[in-house]
Write a protein that holds these residues in place. Structure first.
Motif, PDB file in Angstrom:
ATOM      1  N   GLY A 152       0.994  -1.226   0.034  1.00  0.00           N
ATOM      2  CA  GLY A 152       0.041   0.043   0.061  1.00  0.00           C
ATOM      3  C   GLY A 152       0.964   1.233   0.221  1.00  0.00           C
ATOM      4  O   GLY A 152       2.135   1.203  -0.100  1.00  0.00           O
ATOM      5  N   SER A 153       0.138   2.207  -0.016  1.00  0.00           N
ATOM      6  CA  SER A 153       0.976   3.557   0.002  1.00  0.00           C
ATOM      7  C   SER A 153       0.657   4.702   1.049  1.00  0.00           C
ATOM      8  O   SER A 153       0.977   5.657   1.386  1.00  0.00           O
ATOM      9  CB  SER A 153       0.885   4.268  -1.250  1.00  0.00           C
ATOM     10  OG  SER A 153      -0.377   4.416  -1.815  1.00  0.00           O
ATOM     11  N   GLY A 154      -0.472   4.148   1.832  1.00  0.00           N
ATOM     12  CA  GLY A 154      -0.978   4.985   2.871  1.00  0.00           C
ATOM     13  C   GLY A 154      -0.443   4.617   4.215  1.00  0.00           C
ATOM     14  O   GLY A 154       0.543   4.187   4.401  1.00  0.00           O
ATOM     15  N   PRO A 155      -1.465   4.396   5.273  1.00  0.00           N
ATOM     16  CA  PRO A 155      -0.967   4.106   6.545  1.00  0.00           C
ATOM     17  C   PRO A 155      -0.176   2.754   6.545  1.00  0.00           C
ATOM     18  O   PRO A 155      -0.556   1.867   5.722  1.00  0.00           O
ATOM     19  CB  PRO A 155      -2.286   4.018   7.734  1.00  0.00           C
ATOM     20  CG  PRO A 155      -3.191   4.062   6.524  1.00  0.00           C
ATOM     21  CD  PRO A 155      -2.693   4.638   5.208  1.00  0.00           C
ATOM     22  N   LEU A 156       0.784   2.458   7.439  1.00  0.00           N
ATOM     23  CA  LEU A 156       1.889   1.574   7.173  1.00  0.00           C
ATOM     24  C   LEU A 156       1.267  -0.030   7.369  1.00  0.00           C
ATOM     25  O   LEU A 156       1.808  -0.706   6.906  1.00  0.00           O
ATOM     26  CB  LEU A 156       2.906   1.789   8.160  1.00  0.00           C
ATOM     27  CG  LEU A 156       3.793   2.905   7.926  1.00  0.00           C
ATOM     28  CD1 LEU A 156       4.735   3.142   8.966  1.00  0.00           C
ATOM     29  CD2 LEU A 156       4.421   2.823   6.386  1.00  0.00           C
ATOM     30  N   PHE A 157       0.252  -0.165   8.123  1.00  0.00           N
ATOM     31  CA  PHE A 157      -0.231  -1.357   8.426  1.00  0.00           C
ATOM     32  C   PHE A 157      -1.869  -1.624   7.947  1.00  0.00           C
ATOM     33  O   PHE A 157      -2.714  -2.330   8.374  1.00  0.00           O
ATOM     34  CB  PHE A 157      -0.312  -1.748   9.933  1.00  0.00           C
ATOM     35  CG  PHE A 157       1.520  -2.196  10.448  1.00  0.00           C
ATOM     36  CD1 PHE A 157       2.162  -3.118   9.981  1.00  0.00           C
ATOM     37  CD2 PHE A 157       2.011  -0.952  10.744  1.00  0.00           C
ATOM     38  CE1 PHE A 157       3.269  -3.412  10.236  1.00  0.00           C
ATOM     39  CE2 PHE A 157       3.264  -0.930  10.929  1.00  0.00           C
ATOM     40  CZ  PHE A 157       3.841  -2.306  10.781  1.00  0.00           C
ATOM     41  N   GLY A 158      -2.217  -0.410   6.740  1.00  0.00           N
ATOM     42  CA  GLY A 158      -3.442  -0.741   6.395  1.00  0.00           C
ATOM     43  C   GLY A 158      -4.286   0.216   6.857  1.00  0.00           C
ATOM     44  O   GLY A 158      -5.506   0.774   6.436  1.00  0.00           O
ATOM     45  N   HIS A 159      -4.240   0.623   8.402  1.00  0.00           N
ATOM     46  CA  HIS A 159      -4.918   1.742   8.765  1.00  0.00           C
ATOM     47  C   HIS A 159      -4.042   2.241  10.063  1.00  0.00           C
ATOM     48  O   HIS A 159      -3.029   1.912  10.022  1.00  0.00           O
ATOM     49  CB  HIS A 159      -6.208   0.904   9.747  1.00  0.00           C
ATOM     50  CG  HIS A 159      -5.868  -0.033  10.483  1.00  0.00           C
ATOM     51  ND1 HIS A 159      -5.455   0.236  11.746  1.00  0.00           N
ATOM     52  CD2 HIS A 159      -5.802  -1.417  10.736  1.00  0.00           C
ATOM     53  CE1 HIS A 159      -5.134  -0.826  12.682  1.00  0.00           C
ATOM     54  NE2 HIS A 159      -5.344  -1.740  11.764  1.00  0.00           N
ATOM     55  N   TYR A 160      -4.349   3.478  10.490  1.00  0.00           N
ATOM     56  CA  TYR A 160      -3.627   4.264  11.181  1.00  0.00           C
ATOM     57  C   TYR A 160      -3.357   3.415  12.626  1.00  0.00           C
ATOM     58  O   TYR A 160      -4.135   2.702  13.124  1.00  0.00           O
ATOM     59  CB  TYR A 160      -4.350   5.515  11.706  1.00  0.00           C
ATOM     60  CG  TYR A 160      -3.259   6.208  12.570  1.00  0.00           C
ATOM     61  CD1 TYR A 160      -2.597   7.213  12.218  1.00  0.00           C
ATOM     62  CD2 TYR A 160      -3.514   6.043  14.035  1.00  0.00           C
ATOM     63  CE1 TYR A 160      -1.622   7.979  12.998  1.00  0.00           C
ATOM     64  CE2 TYR A 160      -2.720   6.597  15.066  1.00  0.00           C
ATOM     65  CZ  TYR A 160      -1.787   7.599  14.615  1.00  0.00           C
ATOM     66  OH  TYR A 160      -0.989   8.452  15.432  1.00  0.00           O
ATOM     67  N   THR A 161      -1.936   3.431  12.671  1.00  0.00           N
ATOM     68  CA  THR A 161      -1.561   2.793  14.009  1.00  0.00           C
ATOM     69  C   THR A 161      -0.553   3.867  14.407  1.00  0.00           C
ATOM     70  O   THR A 161       0.023   4.762  14.260  1.00  0.00           O
ATOM     71  CB  THR A 161      -0.691   1.454  13.691  1.00  0.00           C
ATOM     72  OG1 THR A 161       0.600   1.792  12.892  1.00  0.00           O
ATOM     73  CG2 THR A 161      -1.755   0.444  12.943  1.00  0.00           C
ATOM     74  N   ILE A 162      -0.081   3.483  15.913  1.00  0.00           N
ATOM     75  CA  ILE A 162       0.874   4.190  16.659  1.00  0.00           C
ATOM     76  C   ILE A 162       2.093   4.298  16.169  1.00  0.00           C
ATOM     77  O   ILE A 162       2.981   5.381  15.886  1.00  0.00           O
ATOM     78  CB  ILE A 162       0.941   3.554  17.839  1.00  0.00           C
ATOM     79  CG1 ILE A 162      -0.277   3.652  18.863  1.00  0.00           C
ATOM     80  CG2 ILE A 162       2.283   3.981  18.681  1.00  0.00           C
ATOM     81  CD1 ILE A 162      -0.171   2.976  19.865  1.00  0.00           C
ATOM     82  N   THR A 163       2.502   3.221  15.168  1.00  0.00           N
ATOM     83  CA  THR A 163       3.760   3.493  14.420  1.00  0.00           C
ATOM     84  C   THR A 163       3.758   4.604  13.265  1.00  0.00           C
ATOM     85  O   THR A 163       4.481   5.406  12.980  1.00  0.00           O
ATOM     86  CB  THR A 163       4.132   2.159  13.578  1.00  0.00           C
ATOM     87  OG1 THR A 163       4.237   1.052  14.591  1.00  0.00           O
ATOM     88  CG2 THR A 163       5.349   2.018  12.915  1.00  0.00           C
ATOM     89  N   ASP A 164       2.639   4.967  12.779  1.00  0.00           N
ATOM     90  CA  ASP A 164       2.329   5.802  11.654  1.00  0.00           C
ATOM     91  C   ASP A 164       2.612   7.345  12.693  1.00  0.00           C
ATOM     92  O   ASP A 164       3.226   8.253  12.337  1.00  0.00           O
ATOM     93  CB  ASP A 164       0.948   6.234  11.235  1.00  0.00           C
ATOM     94  CG  ASP A 164       0.747   4.869  10.359  1.00  0.00           C
ATOM     95  OD1 ASP A 164       1.530   4.887   9.274  1.00  0.00           O
ATOM     96  OD2 ASP A 164      -0.046   4.270  10.343  1.00  0.00           O
ATOM     97  N   GLY A 165       1.929   7.226  13.969  1.00  0.00           N
ATOM     98  CA  GLY A 165       2.178   8.198  14.774  1.00  0.00           C
ATOM     99  C   GLY A 165       3.600   8.595  15.013  1.00  0.00           C
ATOM    100  O   GLY A 165       4.014  10.008  15.100  1.00  0.00           O
ATOM    101  N   MET A 166       4.282   7.717  15.360  1.00  0.00           N
ATOM    102  CA  MET A 166       5.634   7.894  15.714  1.00  0.00           C
ATOM    103  C   MET A 166       6.647   8.281  14.275  1.00  0.00           C
ATOM    104  O   MET A 166       7.526   9.125  14.900  1.00  0.00           O
ATOM    105  CB  MET A 166       6.281   6.409  16.168  1.00  0.00           C
ATOM    106  CG  MET A 166       5.996   6.146  17.573  1.00  0.00           C
ATOM    107  SD  MET A 166       7.116   7.041  18.784  1.00  0.00           S
ATOM    108  CE  MET A 166       5.873   7.427  20.059  1.00  0.00           C
TER     109      MET A 166
END
Ligand SMILES: N[C@@H](CCC(=O)N[C@@H](CS)C(=O)NCC(=O)O)C(=O)O
Length: 217
Positions: A152-166
């Motif tokens: 994918g090209s959006g949030p890293l695990f398919g939906h927003y996770t804490i890793t995106d936040g970091m």
């Protein structure tokens, strides 16, 4: 019964750890109040002790509970709001997501020192030191690892996770200092910049008037 939450943050423009807690809190959908203490000011030094035992931001306050670290706040929110799915459901993906979040939280110090988050600034070009260059390459490796696990090209695990936040404050540095080298990074940056909560944070940053000289390189 959960009590109202208050998040104490620093400057929208400069405080990357504040952004990490704020955006994950936004993704829960819960209401909260913000107390903004502009950093490097007498106001910050006079008032921060009321909220934070470490004299740092962010701090999340819920009733008598005080949580004084961005990763601890994020973990608390994952437990408090399971419906927000702040970690991947898959155990292996979750382990990778946590590894990246933890590595970000405890490392990449050269990149953080040489390329301070500065949401408003654009087109700043600096050659990274060897150590900062290694940190930047590490970020690109994380993205490759995640995309191999979950395409994918959006949030890293398919939906927003804490890793995106970091990672979002890091990607905003890529934006300020023109650091994206690969297509994967540019695509992820494009997603970050289109996120409604990131856009709202950037609007707050654009309106701030304080300038912290040592973060303006
Ligand atoms: N490990 C902490 C780091 C917090 C931190 O360093 N916050 C910075 C702002 S981004 C701060 O409070 N700086 C103010 C100061 O040191 O006076 C976390 O993850 O929350």
């Amino acid at each position: 019964m959960p009590q109202p939450m208050t998040l104490v943050i620093g400057n929208y423009n400069y405080s990357s750890w504040s952004l990490r807690a704020w955006i994950t809190l936004r993704k829960t959908g819960a209401g909260f109040e913000v107390i903004r203490l502009p950093m490097d000011t007498s106001e910050f030094h006079e008032r921060i002790g009321e909220y934070s035992p470490t004299r740092r931001v962010p701090v999340l306050i819920e009733g008598d509970l005080v949580i004084w670290d961005s990763l601890a706040i994020s973990e608390f929110l994952a437990e408090r709001f399971p419906m927000a799915r702040l970690w991947p459901e898959d155990v292996a993906q979750r382990a990778v997501a946590r590894s990246i979040a933890a590595e970000m939280h405890s490392g990449l110090t050269a990149m953080r020192e040489e390329f301070p988050m500065n949401c408003r600034a654009r087109d700043r070009h600096f050659e990274p030191s060897q150590r900062a260059g290694e940190d930047l390459a590490r970020v690109e490796q994380w993205l490759q690892t995640c995309r191999q696990l979950v395409p994918g090209s959006g949030p890293l695990f398919g939906h927003y996770t804490i890793t995106d936040g970091m990672l979002i404050p890091v990607l905003l540095r890529f934006n300020t200092y023109c650091l994206a080298k690969t297509r994967l990074t540019q695509e992820y940056l494009d997603w970050v910049l289109r996120d409604a909560d990131v856009m709202e944070w950037m609007e707050h940053a654009a309106k701030e008037i304080e300038v912290i000289e040592h973060d303006e390189r």
